[in-house]
Enzyme design. Sequence first.
Site, PDB file in Angstrom:
ATOM      1  N   LYS A 215     -36.329 -53.463  12.179  1.00  0.00           N
ATOM      2  CA  LYS A 215     -37.234 -52.476  12.974  1.00  0.00           C
ATOM      3  C   LYS A 215     -38.619 -52.569  12.639  1.00  0.00           C
ATOM      4  O   LYS A 215     -39.356 -52.677  13.567  1.00  0.00           O
ATOM      5  CB  LYS A 215     -36.547 -50.940  12.783  1.00  0.00           C
ATOM      6  CG  LYS A 215     -35.199 -51.036  13.394  1.00  0.00           C
ATOM      7  CD  LYS A 215     -34.700 -49.713  13.171  1.00  0.00           C
ATOM      8  CE  LYS A 215     -33.351 -49.261  13.706  1.00  0.00           C
ATOM      9  NZ  LYS A 215     -32.372 -48.138  13.209  1.00  0.00           N
ATOM     10  N   GLY A 318     -26.613 -43.166  17.249  1.00  0.00           N
ATOM     11  CA  GLY A 318     -25.448 -42.547  17.901  1.00  0.00           C
ATOM     12  C   GLY A 318     -25.321 -43.282  19.137  1.00  0.00           C
ATOM     13  O   GLY A 318     -26.365 -43.879  19.760  1.00  0.00           O
TER      14      GLY A 318
HETATM   15  P1  NDP Z   1     -19.510 -51.095  16.745  1.00  0.00           P
HETATM   16  O1  NDP Z   1     -19.065 -51.539  15.483  1.00  0.00           O
HETATM   17  O2  NDP Z   1     -19.001 -49.783  17.070  1.00  0.00           O
HETATM   18  O3  NDP Z   1     -18.944 -51.802  18.109  1.00  0.00           O
HETATM   19  C1  NDP Z   1     -18.875 -53.303  17.944  1.00  0.00           C
HETATM   20  C2  NDP Z   1     -18.140 -53.830  19.285  1.00  0.00           C
HETATM   21  O4  NDP Z   1     -18.311 -55.368  19.303  1.00  0.00           O
HETATM   22  C3  NDP Z   1     -16.849 -53.718  18.996  1.00  0.00           C
HETATM   23  O5  NDP Z   1     -16.249 -53.154  20.456  1.00  0.00           O
HETATM   24  C4  NDP Z   1     -15.869 -54.727  18.699  1.00  0.00           C
HETATM   25  O6  NDP Z   1     -14.794 -55.081  19.374  1.00  0.00           O
HETATM   26  C5  NDP Z   1     -17.023 -55.952  19.229  1.00  0.00           C
HETATM   27  N1  NDP Z   1     -16.920 -57.286  18.717  1.00  0.00           N
HETATM   28  C6  NDP Z   1     -16.782 -57.195  17.297  1.00  0.00           C
HETATM   29  N2  NDP Z   1     -16.832 -58.688  17.169  1.00  0.00           N
HETATM   30  C7  NDP Z   1     -16.667 -59.414  18.491  1.00  0.00           C
HETATM   31  C8  NDP Z   1     -16.222 -60.454  18.774  1.00  0.00           C
HETATM   32  N3  NDP Z   1     -16.181 -61.464  18.003  1.00  0.00           N
HETATM   33  N4  NDP Z   1     -16.245 -60.853  20.261  1.00  0.00           N
HETATM   34  C9  NDP Z   1     -16.391 -59.648  20.883  1.00  0.00           C
HETATM   35  N5  NDP Z   1     -16.516 -58.451  20.637  1.00  0.00           N
HETATM   36  C10 NDP Z   1     -16.602 -58.410  19.323  1.00  0.00           C
HETATM   37  O7  NDP Z   1     -20.799 -50.972  16.732  1.00  0.00           O
HETATM   38  P2  NDP Z   1     -22.161 -50.059  17.520  1.00  0.00           P
HETATM   39  O8  NDP Z   1     -21.621 -49.999  19.030  1.00  0.00           O
HETATM   40  O9  NDP Z   1     -22.337 -49.039  16.543  1.00  0.00           O
HETATM   41  O10 NDP Z   1     -23.454 -51.201  17.424  1.00  0.00           O
HETATM   42  C11 NDP Z   1     -23.650 -52.241  18.290  1.00  0.00           C
HETATM   43  C12 NDP Z   1     -24.988 -52.805  18.271  1.00  0.00           C
HETATM   44  O11 NDP Z   1     -25.691 -51.765  18.383  1.00  0.00           O
HETATM   45  C13 NDP Z   1     -25.408 -53.205  16.642  1.00  0.00           C
HETATM   46  O12 NDP Z   1     -26.313 -54.554  16.993  1.00  0.00           O
HETATM   47  C14 NDP Z   1     -26.157 -52.109  16.164  1.00  0.00           C
HETATM   48  O13 NDP Z   1     -27.284 -52.506  15.265  1.00  0.00           O
HETATM   49  C15 NDP Z   1     -26.775 -51.514  17.388  1.00  0.00           C
HETATM   50  N6  NDP Z   1     -27.274 -50.257  17.302  1.00  0.00           N
HETATM   51  C16 NDP Z   1     -26.318 -49.194  16.967  1.00  0.00           C
HETATM   52  C17 NDP Z   1     -26.650 -47.875  16.940  1.00  0.00           C
HETATM   53  C18 NDP Z   1     -25.605 -46.912  16.750  1.00  0.00           C
HETATM   54  O14 NDP Z   1     -26.245 -45.591  16.503  1.00  0.00           O
HETATM   55  N7  NDP Z   1     -24.380 -47.184  16.527  1.00  0.00           N
HETATM   56  C19 NDP Z   1     -28.125 -47.720  17.454  1.00  0.00           C
HETATM   57  C20 NDP Z   1     -28.926 -48.635  17.851  1.00  0.00           C
HETATM   58  C21 NDP Z   1     -28.606 -49.746  17.711  1.00  0.00           C
HETATM   59  P3  NDP Z   1     -13.442 -54.191  19.086  1.00  0.00           P
HETATM   60  O15 NDP Z   1     -13.939 -52.773  19.696  1.00  0.00           O
HETATM   61  O16 NDP Z   1     -12.299 -54.887  19.436  1.00  0.00           O
HETATM   62  O17 NDP Z   1     -13.539 -53.953  17.479  1.00  0.00           O
HETATM   63  N1  HSE Z   2     -27.508 -47.518  11.760  1.00  0.00           N
HETATM   64  C1  HSE Z   2     -28.605 -47.234  12.529  1.00  0.00           C
HETATM   65  C2  HSE Z   2     -29.425 -46.124  11.982  1.00  0.00           C
HETATM   66  C3  HSE Z   2     -28.362 -47.287  13.979  1.00  0.00           C
HETATM   67  O1  HSE Z   2     -28.623 -45.470  11.346  1.00  0.00           O
HETATM   68  O2  HSE Z   2     -30.307 -45.723  12.321  1.00  0.00           O
HETATM   69  C4  HSE Z   2     -29.432 -47.033  15.092  1.00  0.00           C
HETATM   70  O3  HSE Z   2     -30.335 -48.295  14.980  1.00  0.00           O
END
Ligand code: NDP
Ligand code: HSE
Length: 441
Positions: A215, A318
Amino acid sequence: MTTTNRSKKPEGEPVGIALLGFGTVGAEVFRLVQENADAFAHRIGGPVEIRGVAVHNKNKLRPGVPEELLTDYAKALVLRDDIDLVVEVIGGIDFPRELVLAALNAGKSVVTANKALVAAHADELAEAADRADVDLYFEAAVAAAIPVVGMLRRSLAGDKIQRISGIVNGTTNFILDAMESTGASYEDALAEATRLGYAEADPTADVEGHDAASKAAILASLGFYTRLTFDDVYCEGISKITADDITAANQAGYSIKLLAICERLVDEETGAESVNARVHPTLVPKEHPLASVSQSYNAIFVEAEAAGSLMFYGNGAGGNPTASAVLGDVIGAARNIVHGGRAPGENTYANLPIAEFGEVETRYHVDMEVEDRTGVLSAISGVFARHGVSLRTVRQEDGDATARLIVVTHAAKEAVLEDIVAALGELDEVKAVHSVIRLGV
Ligand code: NDP
Ligand code: HSE
């Protein structure tokens, strides 16, 4: 509604979206698009439709998602003719890079929340977006719901940014806050942050500071019009912070926060400018607003030449907060698809040199175990004096055979402090240097 010459869609035809990932963030993006379809159509000037959802495991139960939308073959979904806009919320670097490049090269706009990807491959992605004349948006990649990327890209585009600093990782802030306010253990607090969906799939990225460093690279690149990648950011996480460090900080009137600091440095003699970005645990005075940022909240200070100091505060992690930022980008990109046009791309025209971390000046809180006898204090202060660093405060707590000595220095360069710690380690009087934590915001 009128269709302009630059429009990429026939009037009234929905913008087709491929949603890559249906985890913490993806599931909320899906829900909010379904619930707000009418409002979004008005804001965009035409409808949007999620036409496919790529996941890892197609057999997982996903209530509310029509089965025919699900696929475990993301690349084929991205390349389908009825997809105009790709939303990447999978995470990781190599696989999403392949998908995002495939999308951009096929002339589809991309929205991603993936800071690790953007911080590692920003130039390559930006060039692909430029070549295809499509949008690449990543508001959610930094501080989730806080619109800091758009603020730097647009609102402050007419100003000169001097410094960007703050709390940009929700997981580590949640852990440090729980350890300080409830006495929770590091392990329990991390488990709770993971349960709440704040942590990355591999939480090492959070606790070792890698997520915040990605970031910081993005913020510094935007703020200083100079490309910084993840590898350009000095990075120290919170995994070595102990309950003892937190108690000592509290007693001295500080909270420990993991800060990202992006700075424009000016050489006093030549006036030459350089930039630096770093992430490390920092002692923040209790009366400073950053000290009271609790749970998974983020807060970012921006110091700009004309605007002065600005502070942004809000949900930094989140599913829902992140989906809010993703959807802001989806609406921006969809508007451009419907009406024609493109958001401003990245601009790194300034191309300033990146200063070595050793050149950065900070104050330090050094916690040592020392022999409890006459002359120890003078031996230790002598080491600091020989390196030209003066001490601001010295505090001693008597133990059984040894004493605990905590010194706070005046500003000194990182490289000098490193030499001091090495020299202290060689003194017979010093049994151990337990921690060195930087001060200041
Ligand atoms: P999760 O681990 O909760 O979800 C990941 C998703 O990607 C799942 O649905 C998974 O599938 C899918 N996936 C994994 N591998 C594959 C593949 N090969 N092909 C297709 N789909 C796939 O991650 P988050 O939602 O927490 O985070 C997602 C992104 O957002 C990341 O880059 C993270 O850094 C970013 N982010 C997250 C935040 C947060 O607070 N969580 C905040 C800001 C950014 P399945 O459901 O089948 O396992
Ligand atoms: N894992 C990250 C955090 C998600 O805790 O801030 C938001 O980018």
